[in-house]
Scaffold this active site. Structure first.
Site, PDB file in Angstrom:
ATOM      1  N   GLU A 113       0.826  -1.200   0.000  1.00 13.48           N
ATOM      2  CA  GLU A 113       0.000   0.000   0.000  1.00 13.48           C
ATOM      3  C   GLU A 113       0.865   1.257   0.000  1.00 13.48           C
ATOM      4  OE1 GLU A 113      -3.643  -1.948   2.647  1.00 13.48           O
ATOM      5  OE2 GLU A 113      -2.761  -0.034   3.247  1.00 13.48           O
ATOM      6  N   GLU A 181      -8.640   2.151  -4.557  1.00 14.77           N
ATOM      7  CA  GLU A 181      -9.739   1.922  -3.617  1.00 14.77           C
ATOM      8  C   GLU A 181     -10.367   3.231  -3.165  1.00 14.77           C
ATOM      9  OE1 GLU A 181     -10.779  -0.414   0.574  1.00 14.77           O
ATOM     10  OE2 GLU A 181      -8.824  -0.685  -0.374  1.00 14.77           O
TER      11      GLU A 181
END
Length: 262
Positions: A113, A181
């Protein structure tokens, strides 16, 4: 089984599908489908373990779940999340932990991430030694506290530009795919068009190169789900009804019958 080359060739031609998996039983079901990829996500912390977020998930837990998913789905391209603090310390630790995942699980790639300079250096070094990397931008669950909860990211111009720059940086560093996302659909579309690598959306609109959903959300195993989830089944009701029928039959001495006995 899909390969990186095959997945990247789908960009602008065919949508890519991805689902999460945490257990061999469900992975075996997905192995019979046409889904392109399985993600062993650190979302197992909330979905499988019942925790409030993903932060407590350990590397050993990720390796365990990835191993059993590989057993259940020997024919699928599997991506495994590097969990919180397994790659944020330094690139050497990233290399070591990603290597453990690849060696012990039979996974095809790892996912990280963010796009800090430390993460970018980890991506460069991982790809240099042959470990494929998927990036993840927008809402990054491992940063839930710093992001003040589960919020859509990139809503203002400055934030959008930052995410766009991070996407380009991850591509340049060697990531072969990027998860987006909880982004405004327009921003996700712009990023998808600007990149040569595929994007996989979750709560990021229809213009990404593919989509991913958490399997338990998609199957309707929870009474509530995020807005971006579509339930394709309502298995919580099916399972509870099956359990109630079992209980009733046992108490009424209808099960087990002669055909269930030796």
């Amino acid at each position: 089984m899909e390969t990186i080359a095959k997945l990247q060739a789908k960009k602008n031609k065919e949508k890519i599908t991805m689902l999460t998996a945490y257990a061999a039983s469900l992975a075996a079901v997905f192995n019979k489908t046409a889904v392109d990829m399985l993600l062993v996500g650190d979302s197992l912390g909330t979905v499988f373990q019942g925790q409030k977020d993903t932060l407590a998930v350990t590397l050993d837990e990720m390796i365990y779940h990835a191993t059993v998913v590989r057993r259940g789905a020997p024919d699928k391209f599997i991506v495994v999340d590097l969990p919180f603090m397994s790659y944020q310390v330094n690139p050497e630790k990233s290399l070591s932990n990603a290597g453990k995942i690849m060696k012990r699980t039979g996974a095809n790639a790892v996912k990280l991430e963010g796009a800090s300079e430390l993460v970018l250096e980890s991506v460069r070094r991982l790809t240099a030694i042959g470990i494929p990397v998927v990036g993840h931008l927008g809402f990054t669950p491992q940063s839930v506290n710093g992001l003040s909860g589960y919020r859509v990211q990139g809503k203002d111009r400055a934030a959008a530009r930052k995410i766009q720059a991070e996407a380009k940086a991850l591509e340049k560093a060697g990531a072969f795919m990027l998860v987006l996302e909880m982004l405004p659909a327009r921003l996700a579309k712009e990023i998808t068009r600007a990149l040569k690598i595929p994007t996989i959306g979750i709560g990021a609109g229809a213009d990404c190169d593919g989509q991913v959903l958490v399997c338990d959300d998609m199957l309707g195993l929870y009474p509530r789900a995020p807005r971006f989830v579509k339930r394709y089944a309502q298995l919580d009701t099916v399972i509870s009804q099956a359990a109630d029928t079992y209980i009733t039959e046992v108490k009424a001495q209808k099960f087990p019958g002669a055909e269930h006995s030796f």
